[in-house]
Structures are given as C-alpha cells and as structure tokens.
Design a protein around this motif. Structure first.
Motif, mmCIF file in Angstrom:
data_model
loop_
_atom_site.group_PDB
_atom_site.id
_atom_site.type_symbol
_atom_site.label_atom_id
_atom_site.label_comp_id
_atom_site.label_asym_id
_atom_site.label_seq_id
_atom_site.Cartn_x
_atom_site.Cartn_y
_atom_site.Cartn_z
ATOM 1 N N SER A 1 0.830 -1.269 -0.070
ATOM 2 C CA SER A 1 0.030 -0.026 0.108
ATOM 3 C C SER A 1 1.051 1.024 -0.071
ATOM 4 N N PHE A 2 2.092 1.303 0.518
ATOM 5 C CA PHE A 2 2.954 2.402 0.465
ATOM 6 C C PHE A 2 3.261 2.791 -0.968
ATOM 7 N N GLY A 3 3.646 1.768 -1.697
ATOM 8 C CA GLY A 3 3.983 2.112 -3.154
ATOM 9 C C GLY A 3 2.905 2.759 -3.891
ATOM 10 N N LEU A 4 1.585 2.192 -3.760
ATOM 11 C CA LEU A 4 0.258 2.429 -4.346
ATOM 12 C C LEU A 4 -0.051 4.204 -3.710
ATOM 13 N N THR A 5 0.393 4.486 -2.343
ATOM 14 C CA THR A 5 0.031 5.766 -2.064
ATOM 15 C C THR A 5 0.867 6.705 -2.873
ATOM 16 N N GLY A 6 2.274 6.425 -2.795
ATOM 17 C CA GLY A 6 3.152 7.501 -3.331
ATOM 18 C C GLY A 6 3.162 7.268 -4.991
ATOM 19 N N PHE A 7 1.927 6.540 -5.458
ATOM 20 C CA PHE A 7 2.217 6.227 -6.994
ATOM 21 C C PHE A 7 2.528 7.402 -8.012
ATOM 22 N N PHE A 8 1.736 8.474 -7.768
ATOM 23 C CA PHE A 8 1.974 9.490 -8.842
ATOM 24 C C PHE A 8 3.067 10.401 -7.947
ATOM 25 N N LEU A 9 4.260 10.421 -8.733
ATOM 26 C CA LEU A 9 5.333 10.931 -8.308
ATOM 27 C C LEU A 9 5.298 12.587 -8.167
ATOM 28 N N GLU A 10 4.259 13.033 -9.214
ATOM 29 C CA GLU A 10 4.144 14.331 -9.407
ATOM 30 C C GLU A 10 3.760 15.158 -8.285
ATOM 31 N N VAL B 1 -8.998 6.011 16.868
ATOM 32 C CA VAL B 1 -8.668 7.564 17.270
ATOM 33 C C VAL B 1 -7.241 7.922 17.379
ATOM 34 N N PRO B 2 -6.713 7.345 18.582
ATOM 35 C CA PRO B 2 -5.340 7.956 18.777
ATOM 36 C C PRO B 2 -4.250 7.800 17.617
ATOM 37 N N PHE B 3 -4.476 6.786 16.726
ATOM 38 C CA PHE B 3 -3.746 6.034 15.945
ATOM 39 C C PHE B 3 -3.957 6.282 14.466
ATOM 40 N N HIS B 4 -5.089 7.321 14.138
ATOM 41 C CA HIS B 4 -5.850 7.288 12.928
ATOM 42 C C HIS B 4 -5.049 8.382 12.028
ATOM 43 N N ALA B 5 -4.178 9.053 12.474
ATOM 44 C CA ALA B 5 -3.841 10.509 11.865
ATOM 45 C C ALA B 5 -3.530 10.204 10.477
ATOM 46 N N TRP B 6 -2.571 9.013 10.116
ATOM 47 C CA TRP B 6 -2.227 8.902 8.771
ATOM 48 C C TRP B 6 -3.073 8.670 8.110
ATOM 49 N N LEU B 7 -4.176 7.894 8.109
ATOM 50 C CA LEU B 7 -5.331 7.267 7.119
ATOM 51 C C LEU B 7 -5.835 8.505 6.350
ATOM 52 N N PRO B 8 -6.050 9.625 6.855
ATOM 53 C CA PRO B 8 -6.903 10.403 5.892
ATOM 54 C C PRO B 8 -5.841 10.812 4.629
ATOM 55 N N ASP B 9 -4.386 10.992 4.939
ATOM 56 C CA ASP B 9 -3.359 11.486 4.099
ATOM 57 C C ASP B 9 -3.350 10.328 3.003
ATOM 58 N N ALA B 10 -3.221 9.048 3.669
ATOM 59 C CA ALA B 10 -2.790 7.883 2.893
ATOM 60 C C ALA B 10 -3.821 7.648 1.868
ATOM 61 N N HIS B 11 -5.037 7.615 2.272
ATOM 62 C CA HIS B 11 -6.501 7.227 1.426
ATOM 63 C C HIS B 11 -6.852 8.484 0.630
ATOM 64 N N ALA B 12 -6.220 9.256 0.660
ATOM 65 C CA ALA B 12 -6.710 10.525 -0.349
ATOM 66 C C ALA B 12 -5.564 10.885 -1.491
ATOM 67 N N ALA B 13 -4.510 10.013 -1.311
ATOM 68 C CA ALA B 13 -3.552 10.387 -2.073
ATOM 69 C C ALA B 13 -3.460 9.575 -3.444
ATOM 70 N N GLY B 14 -3.782 8.255 -3.326
ATOM 71 C CA GLY B 14 -3.538 7.443 -4.680
ATOM 72 C C GLY B 14 -4.492 7.793 -5.722
ATOM 73 N N PRO B 15 -4.413 7.211 -6.773
ATOM 74 C CA PRO B 15 -5.623 7.261 -7.871
ATOM 75 C C PRO B 15 -6.848 6.818 -7.272
ATOM 76 N N GLY B 16 -7.964 7.202 -7.953
ATOM 77 C CA GLY B 16 -9.137 6.779 -7.579
ATOM 78 C C GLY B 16 -9.676 5.224 -7.220
ATOM 79 N N ALA B 17 -9.053 4.569 -8.069
ATOM 80 C CA ALA B 17 -9.498 2.976 -7.669
ATOM 81 C C ALA B 17 -8.485 2.430 -6.456
ATOM 82 N N VAL B 18 -7.444 3.253 -6.535
ATOM 83 C CA VAL B 18 -6.476 2.625 -5.374
ATOM 84 C C VAL B 18 -6.965 3.124 -4.110
ATOM 85 N N SER B 19 -7.255 4.378 -3.886
ATOM 86 C CA SER B 19 -7.803 4.887 -2.741
ATOM 87 C C SER B 19 -9.268 4.104 -2.461
ATOM 88 N N ALA B 20 -9.795 3.503 -3.298
ATOM 89 C CA ALA B 20 -11.224 2.727 -3.211
ATOM 90 C C ALA B 20 -10.712 1.510 -2.473
#
Lengths: 93, 122, 310, 578
Positions: free
Chosen positions: D154-163, D234-253
C-alpha cells in the motif's frame, strides 16, 4: 564469563544506539547504526543464535549502510543548506 | 541474568521511539525505526536463550554428546530465531522503501525537515 | 490540502531553523511512560531457566527424521513454517516493486491524466521555487547524458587488484553459506552476501564492470524465476500431499549437500530471489533521477525515457 | 483434492498473478491489469467454492495445516489456514471488490506508461493477496507477515503519482505509522508465544491462563495497538486520511474498502482469543471505536478536499464497525459483519466517483467543483447512491446493518447516543459534499473535461446494484452469512475446537432477520433530516470554533502523528494492565 560478555555487548548496543540518535552529522550516525548491527551480531553469537547472527551481520554491515549512504548522496545535491545534514558546506561553494 | 537483556532491549526500543517522535530530520526518523527493529531482534533472541544452551544444531554435537543428547538437551529456542530471521527480512525491505520515500519527499520539498512536509493537515 | 482559512499561516511556519528537536518536552515523557510499561511486561516474562516450549522440542525431534535437516532453524524456516517464508519472500518482492515504482523515470503517457496536472499545480504551490544549486544542475545533466562523469569511475589500481582477488573468494563464501543445508545460514544471508559482492565490484571496478549483471532486462526475469520456483514448490506440496510446502522431494542422506528434501531447493530459490532483489533495489535507488520535480528549464515536453539499463 | 487443500489457493493465485504482471509488462501496456483481473476472478471462484461449504447450514470452520504438520497435545508448530464464516466474508469482499476495482483502474488509468501499469498491477495484487491471507490465516505470526505484505504494497500505491508532493508525503507518514504498528505487533506476538507457548490463535485462546500476568496484558495491548493503527482508531488514525486521499481513484477505493478490514480482522482475532480472560478489552475497543466514529464524522464535515472527506469518513465507519464487534451480543456482531460488507461496497462507490471527478477535471476541492450533474450524470448518480446508502436510507444497504448495530448497543445508553450523533454528522458531511460537489450551479465551465470511459460506467453501475441488492434482501443475508459469522465470533469454544483438523460445525444462532421495524425506521429518517439541516447550516455559517481546534490539533507533522500513536499505546497498556 558468559554473562560478562553478554553485559558488555548490551552496554555497547545501548551506547551506540544513543550515539545514533544524538549525532549531529548524518553520515556519522549511519556508521553508528552500522556499529549497532555489528555489536548486535556479537550478542547473537553469545546468545547461541548462529543463523540470526549471519543474517544480521550481512544486513547490518552491507545492505543497511549502503542504502543510507546512497540516500545521503542523493540528498546532498537536493536540499538547500547542508546544515540539515550536519555538514558545513565547503567554503568555496 | 537474562532480564538485563530484556531491559536493554526495552531501552533501545525507547531510544528508537524517541528518535521517531522528537527528531525533525527525515533520515533520523528512518534511523529511529531501524533502532526499534534492532531492539525487537535483541528481545527475541534473548527470549530464545536458555541457561547453558548450545545452538539448535544437530550437525556436529559438542564433544561427548550424540545427536539424541542435543535433541533432548538444553538448546536455545529455534522457533523464536525463525521469527527473528523474518523480522530481519522485513526490516531491510521496509528500510529500502523508507529511504526511497525520504529522498523523493526531499526532492519535492527541498528539505529534510519533517516540519516542512506538512502540506496535508487539518 | 492546505485550506485557505485561518489554519494555514503561510507555508513556512517559523524561519527555517536547523532540523533539531520537535517538542521533546512532550515526546520524552510519553516515551518514558511506554518504556516503563514495556518494562513491567518484560519483567514478568519467563527467564532463561524456563523449559523449552513443546513446539520447539517437537521441531528438534522431527528435524532429522522427517525433514532430513540437521540445522533445526533452517528446517523451521524452509520446512515446518515454509508458508511464513513464502509470505516473507513476497514481502521482499513487494519491497523491490515499491522501490522500482518510487524511483522510476518519467515515462511518456499517451493521454491527459487528471492526477498529473493536479500534481503539477500542487508542485507550483508547494515546492519552494529558488534557483537550482550548481551541483544539482550538474547532477541533472548527468542523468540525461549517457556517459556522465558522476557515473561510477574506477578506483585506484591497488583497490582494483585487491578486489579482483577477493571477489571470487567472497562469491564462493556467500554461496557456501546456503549450499550446505545442515550448517547455519540459509537463502537470505547468502543472497544478501551475494548482493554485497556485486556492490563491491561496482564500487571498485566502476559501472562498466557490472553493467551486464545489473541491467534490469537481465536481473528482473531471474528474480521472477526464483519467485516462480518457490510458488511451484508450494503448489507441488498441495497437489501431491494436499498441504502446501509439504516435502515432495526424496530425503537425501543427512549431513550431505542434498540433505533436506525440498528445503534445500527452497533455500536456493530464496538465495536467487534475495540477491537479485537487493541488486535491483539498490541500483534503482542509485539511478533515481530528478525528472519528476519542475525545474526552470522544464518546458511541458516530456524528456525521452532513459535507456533501459539505468 | 478435498476442499481443505483449496484453502491456500485464494492467496497463491493473486501472488502468481503479481509475478506474471511484472513479467508481461513488457509485451503490452494493458496486459498486467488484465492478468490482475483474471487472477482476482479465479481467486473469487475458489473462495466461492470454499464459502459454499463454510456457510452451509449454521456455518462450519474448515482447517488445513501446511507442510504436513499435525497439531499434537494442544499445540501446533505448522501454520493453519482456517476458513471460518467471519474470515470468508472478509476474503470474499476483498476478492470481489478487488476484481471490480482493477477493471475500473484498467479503464481509468489505461494510458499510463508501460512500466507504471506493470508495477501498479503487481502492487495491487500483492496487497489483495495480503488481505485475503490475513483474513484466512489462523496463526499469530503469519497474520503479522500478511499484515506487512499488504502494508508495504500500500505504501507504493499511495506514492504512485510522483508528481504530487502530497502523495509522497502521505506515503512517508503512512510508512512511519504502519512500521511502528508492525514492530509493536511483532514484539507483542513474540511475548505471547514465549509466555503461552502457543502460536495458533485457537490454541492461544485455550492456553491463556485465567489470571492474566503482566506480560500477557502488555503483549495483548501491543498487538491490539498495532492492528488499531491499521484500522484507524482514534489516537492511531492520523495517517489514514492522508494515505487514502493520495492514490489514484481505484487505489483509494481499494484502501478504504479493503485495507481497513486488515486492522479489523486483527482486532477481532484478539477479541476472540481474550474474551474470557480480558473482558476489559471489549469495553476499551468500544470506547476507542465510538470516539473514532464521532471524531471521524466531525472532521469529515469540515473537509474541503473530496477524497480527504471520504477518507475521514472511513475513520468514522471503521470505528462504528469496531463498536459493533466489541458489543459482544449477537445483533451487534452480526450487524458489524454486515456493515463491513456494506461499507466496502458504498465506500468503493464513493471513492470511484470522487476519483473519476479528479481524473476527469483535474480538480479535487469542493470549493472548485460544482454543477457536475449536467455534464456527468453517471458520476453524479453513483455518488448520490453512495451518499444515500451511507446515510441509512431504507432501500439501500446502510439501513439494515446500522439498524442491527444500534440494536446491539441499545443496552449501553451513552454509546448508543454517541453512535446516533456520529450517524447524524456522517449524513451532514455526505449531504454537504453531494450538494457542493455535484448539484451546486458552477459559474464558469470546466476548462478540461475528460471523456467518460465505459469501464468506469460498468464499475459504478455494478457497485450501485450491489448496494441496492445488499440493502433489499437482509432476510437472505442476515441468517445465512451474518448469523454464522456472529456465532463464530461469539462462541469461543467453536474457534478452539475448529483448530484440530477438518470440519467442525458451529452452534446455531437465531438473529431476527428482515428489515428492522418501526422505531428504527423513525430514528433513521430523523437522523437523515437532522443531518441535512446540519449540512445546510454548515454551508451557510462555516466552521464552528471547536471544529477549528480539532483541525488545528492535526498539525500534519509526522512527529505529532507518532506522538498521538505513542499516547494511544500508553492509554491501551494502562487500561489492560490496571
């Protein structure tokens, strides 16, 4: 005798770990991290774990420092002032 | 006693965690996680150790013992050492990914300071 | 994204201070609390005089009769818990794929991609736009040019001669650790050592010496072949014995090189997999370019994709 | 070749597909994703064969041991895969949604570079294999290995668009937090093995002593915190909104619909093991879940970026699912399993629509969007169906499962009230997003509007039909799928017994099927109406002060996120130790 060796290895591990974090210069802390790997291997040998020692020595001294130094090399040309890396830019720059 | 090993592993874990929590330098955060990893290896191998144990090796048993003696004798726990091998592979894999990410982030934000890489917030 | 109401006080909060500490007064006590809690848990762990768990004793007993392996840890890694190592091997393959994804050069895309234009807009807003430093421009030309001076040049003759004598020894030593199934060491340390040997040759004798070994058209198929052998080994266990990674090969006489049934083949496949995986990861990290960030002379044209060998 | 031998195939097929995807990338651009779709379809087929045996009658647990290892005297060295009703539901969801989302990725991202598509297909297949493996495995350390495989891919898919600088920053934060979670799980699992000597989850449950020693409490706390990082509590959630909003549409889904289940599976396994020995864990997870529900919905209400709004909603919904599992009674757990499937469906639908909007217009913010219902009817219809489903409007699938969860926690008034508040906030957030993004008239035209791909329409249509189907027929789903899963999670004996070999049947559990009756209908409609009013008030008067404080708390720096996680670790350890 066994416990003396064990305690020495543990002391060395904790000292090198603290050194890794407190060092200003990034290249020096990479070497400290590699030192942690080597002393960890020594403690594995002492604790009767030959397989793990072999894997840790190869990773700790070959793969890990290699990756870190490549990353440092890539960073040097990118970030603005090298103070972040803990290295003073040479004067003629 | 082996408790000193456990305490030392706990200390290295805390040093690594403190580096991740309090250092702003991106590469230092990656090193903090490598230290946390090293502490898990130390904890596992220390838990695997038994008093006066030889390595779980049956190829050339120590002088005077046959293979049967070693099988039933005091040996360190091979199952935990297997987990330690898995952890080392995971460690090198995660570190490689980490450093590629750190360089890419630094290329974009032109700094290794984690406080600059905070465009996503709120 | 950075939203425009009161929250974003300009992109640089405080003047760019050296990357020092970040709220150590908050992080310190919390980490100490975690340390104390872990200490409480760890002190209650069984000490070194505890009996060996039943599982470990069972592993020792079945090592030679069932698996023909005199090295118990290798028997567990490639035998009884072979499925763990299966997951671990593909963890390494995943890590190599991720490093390849993140360090790939820019490729021509045939049509408009919404994310790309949004990305470029983001870059104009987020990336600090100060002039390129001298050595970065040199590095950038280095990547586009074929024979560039930052490409690894050879070391002095003393080092080259020393390395030429040491490399065969190191290569044999690295394969040796995995060859004799009944001594410590398995596929992973041997593979990492083999990758270390290739890096030594690269560092000492320059890129030209390892160019054929390191080309991604050569190395990637070998790694995927290693992975295929491992999958085939697992599926053979299913087909023949109904449970994955069951021993399918006949057990050779213990304490010989072929001892260990399919564990030896598994270890060899992992050696190939780890060696090629680390080589690909390290050389693609080395070859990572700067063509994804906007720099002053980057008109909208996309540079020709670099030759495959990088 | 009995069914037991088929158990590892749903994991081996996607992994073989990942190898082929890397190899075939050189032949033709779209071949890797095609191989991916075929692999996921084959894996789904095998899973359906296994599910037909597992869900027959009142549910069975099928177990197989690898490397010809046999359990002996209550312990097992070998690794066991056991297909139980709960695990098979998560695996089926992952395989089915994986196939649909890969078809959508092929149509939407078809014209990326040749090498990029090969790597995209390989990483997606490895992630799906990791989730399916984690859902089916019955071994503590194997569950961690599959957790790491899925996390790394999932890390590779999150940072997929290098632009995009934000995508790389999100990938870095996700790597830091998930690695902390990974090491903590590994240490906890090793401590549990050292104390109890058992690796198999069923045997671990039997081996745990009645008086819990400190090391077991700390071990369980560490494992729970690690999986809570992935589930986004909750206390562990802070990374999730950033990671799930970053990838392409199908990947975030894929992230929000499938990857979150990884954390939920880990938490449920630990809940099953320690139900008799550590009852406090259930209450702790309930309170963590309900706080995630409220905080996630509140933050979703205040977001400007469309995909980030949906990612915050994932934090809220996964909190509600964990509340359902921790409610410890049949309706709550059946509702949670049902909601897990429903959440996968409507969140995939919402993320696909949001991704398609970004892909077509290049704009991601609600303030810049608007007036899309004229040009893009299919996209607007998809997003509206998803929003209605999440708000619990009767014919669609959110209504039945949320009703069951609310029945499950009816006996705890405080938690029930907070769950209702979270539901109202969710309805408000989605209503605001739908209005601002699609129905609000937009002043000037879009300067670039990408053509609509047919694959996208098929995916959106099939997911909308799935939402409607799951909503209309709970009479079939609840007794046949949710009840066996609830009886597996509830009756701990069944789990331990299932561990020996072969097939064991689960005790029958009667859960009132059919659409929840009058009072639930009224409360659900009331929630929808209040939610819409709240959304209108929010659009007119903007962000209230407390929401501003909450947003300022998320400073975006990876150090602060790690500090949150460490504070959560201390909280969990103290509650379980005290």
């Amino acid at each position: 005798m066994f416990w003396v060796l064990d305690y020495l290895c543990l002391l060395a591990i904790v000292v090198t770990a603290a050194l890794t974090v407190l060092q200003r210069n990034l290249a020096a802390s990479v070497l400290a991290l590699s030192a942690v790997g080597v002393v960890l291997t020594a403690s594995f040998v002492v604790l009767a774990a030959p397989d793990v020692a072999l894997a840790e020595i190869v990773v700790g001294t070959v793969a890990m420092p290699m990756l870190y130094f490549i990353a440092l090399g890539k960073l040097r040309t990118v970030i603005r002032d090298n103070a972040d890396l803990g290295e003073e830019r040479d004067r003629d720059e | 006693m082996i408790v000193v090993n456990y305490v030392a592993a706990g200390c290295v874990f805390c040093i690594g965690l403190f580096a991740v929590v309090a250092r702003r330098d991106v590469i230092k955060i990656v090193m903090g996680l490598s230290l946390m990893e090293a502490s898990t290896y130390l904890l596992l191998v220390s838990m695997a150790y038994r008093r006066g144990a030889t390595a779980p090796l049956l190829s050339n048993p120590p002088s005077g013992q046959t293979q049967r003696d070693v099988v039933h004798g005091t040996v360190s726990d091979p199952v935990l050492q297997n987990f330690c091998l898995t952890a080392i592979v995971i460690g090198i894999a995660v570190t490689a990914v980490f450093l590629t990410l750190a360089v890419r982030v630094a290329q974009h934000y032109r700094s290794v300071d984690a406080a600059d890489a905070t465009a996503l917030r709120g | 994204m950075t939203n425009d109401d009161g929250l974003s006080r300009g992109f640089r909060q405080e003047p760019h201070v050296q990357a020092g500490w970040h709220r150590p007064w908050l992080g310190g006590p919390l980490v100490l609390a975690v340390g104390a809690l872990i200490l409480v848990g760890v002190l209650a762990l069984p000490r070194e005089n505890a009996a060996l768990p039943v599982i470990a004793r069972h592993a020792m007993e079945i090592a030679v009769p069932v698996w023909g392996q005199a090295e118990v840890v290798s028997e567990i890694v490639y035998g009884s818990r072979g499925f763990d190592t299966f997951g671990e091997t593909f963890l390494l393959l995943g890590a190599v794929a991720v490093v390849l994804t993140l360090s790939r050069p820019r490729e021509p895309r045939s049509e408009y991609v919404g994310e790309a234009s949004e990305g470029r807009a983001e870059q104009r807003r987020l990336d600090p736009d100060e002039p390129e430093s001298g050595d970065e421009r040199k590095a950038r030309q280095a990547e586009s040019g074929e024979e560039s001076e930052t490409r690894r040049i050879r070391m002095s003759v003393v080092v080259r001669v020393a390395v030429r004598t040491a490399v065969p020894l190191l290569a044999v030593a690295s394969v040796y650790t995995a060859a004799w199934g009944y001594t410590p060491g398995g596929g992973f340390p041997a593979g990492a050592a083999a990758a270390g040997v290739v890096l030594l040759v690269y560092a000492a004798l320059g890129h030209r010496a390892v160019r054929h070994v390191v080309r991604s058209a050569v190395v990637e198929p070998i790694e995927l072949a290693g992975a295929t052998v491992i999958v085939a080994l697992g599926v053979a266990g299913i087909v023949i014995h109904g449970s994955m990674f069951a021993n399918v090969l006949p057990l050779a006489q213990p304490l010989t090189i072929l001892a260990g049934g399919n564990a030896q083949l598994y270890s060899g496949a992992e050696l190939v997999e780890v060696a090629t995986g680390l080589i690909i990861a390290i050389f693609s990290l080395l070859g990572m370019g700067r063509d994804w960030t906007i720099h002053d002379d980057d008109s909208q044209q996309v540079p020709a994709p670099q030759d495959e060998d990088q | 070749m009995n069914v037991q031998a088929l158990l590892p195939l749903p994991v081996v097929i996607p992994i073989a597909g990942a190898i082929c995807a890397l190899l075939l990338g050189r032949l033709h651009r779209r071949l890797p994703l095609l191989v991916g779709i075929v692999a996921m379809a084959a894996s789904l087929g095998v899973l359906l064969v296994i599910a037909s045996r597992v869900l027959a009658g009142h549910g069975h647990v099928i177990t197989v041991y690898f490397s010809d290892e046999r359990p002996f005297s209550g312990r097992a060295l070998g690794i066991a895969f056991s297909a139980d009703p709960f695990g098979i539901v998560v695996a089926l969801l992952a395989a089915a949604l994986g196939a649909v989302l890969l078809t959508c990725a092929m149509s939407e991202l078809g014209h990326l570079g040749r090498r990029e598509l090969g790597l995209l297909a390989c990483l997606s297949l490895l992630m799906l294999a990791g989730v399916i493996g984690a859902a089916l495995t019955d071994d503590l350390i194997n569950l961690f290995v599959w957790f790491e495989v899925a996390g790394l891919a999932s890390f590779g898919l999150t940072g997929f668009f290098l632009e995009q600088p934000t995508a790389l920053e999100a990938a870095f934060k996700a790597t830091v937090l998930t690695s902390i979670g990974g090491f903590v799980i590994f240490t906890g699992s090793a401590m549990l093995y050292t104390v109890t000597g058992a690796l198999n989850l069923g045997q671990l449950q039997q081996a745990l002593p009645d008086t819990v020693s400190h090391s077991i409490a700390v071990g369980v706390a560490l494992v729970v915190c690690g999986y809570a990082v992935k589930a986004g509590l909750v206390p562990f959630h802070a990374w999730l909104p950033d990671a799930h909003a970053a990838g392409p549409g199908a990947v975030s889904a894929m992230f929000s619909a499938i990857l979150v289940d990884l954390g939920v599976v880990g938490l449920v396994r630990m809940l099953i093991c320690t139900r008799l020995v550590l009852p406090r864990l259930g209450d702790l997870l309930m309170w963590l879940g309900i706080t995630s529900g409220v905080v996630g919905a509140l933050m979703a209400l205040a977001q400007d970026d469309l995909k980030r709004l949906l990612a915050w909603d994932t934090v809220s919904q996964s909190g509600i699912i964990v509340v359902g599992f921790a409610s410890n009674n049949p309706e709550g757990i059946a509702g949670a399993v049902y909601h897990l499937a429903n959440h996968g469906l409507f969140k995939a639908l919402l993320f696909l629509s949001a991704g398609a909007v970004l892909h077509a217009t290049g704009l991601g913010k609600l303030s810049e969007l608007g007036g899309l219902w004229r040009q893009r009817r299919v996209l607007t219809a998809g997003f509206t169906v998803g929003a209605l489903a999440i708000s619990g409007v009767p014919p669609l699938n959110g209504y039945a499962s949320l009703g069951l969860i609310h029945q499950g926690i009816a006996d705890k008034p405080a938690v029930h009230l907070l769950a209702a508040i979270a539901q109202v906030l969710t309805v408000a957030a989605l209503a605001r997003a739908t209005y601002l993004g699609f129905y609000r008239p937009r002043a000037q035209e879009y300067e670039h509007l990408e053509t609509q791909h047919v694959g996208m329409r098929i995916s959106l249509g099939s997911l909308a039909i799935g939402c409607a189907a799951f909503g209309v027929l709970p009479a079939l789903i609840v007794p046949r799928i949710a009840a066996p899963a609830a009886s597996f999670v509830l009756f701990t004996g069944a789990h331990a017994a299932g561990v020996t070999t072969g097939v064991t049947t689960l005790p029958d559990l009667s859960i009132p099927a059919g659409l929840p009756g009058g009072t639930d209908l009224l409360t659900s409609l009331a929630e929808v109406i209040i939610g819409i009013l709240l959304a209108a008030a929010y659009i007119r008067w903007g962000e209230p002060r407390p929401v501003g404080w909450l947003r300022r708390l998320h400073t975006g720096s990876v150090n602060d996120y790690a500090t949150f996680a460490v504070a959560g670790l201390v909280l969990v350890c103290v509650t379980l130790l005290a």
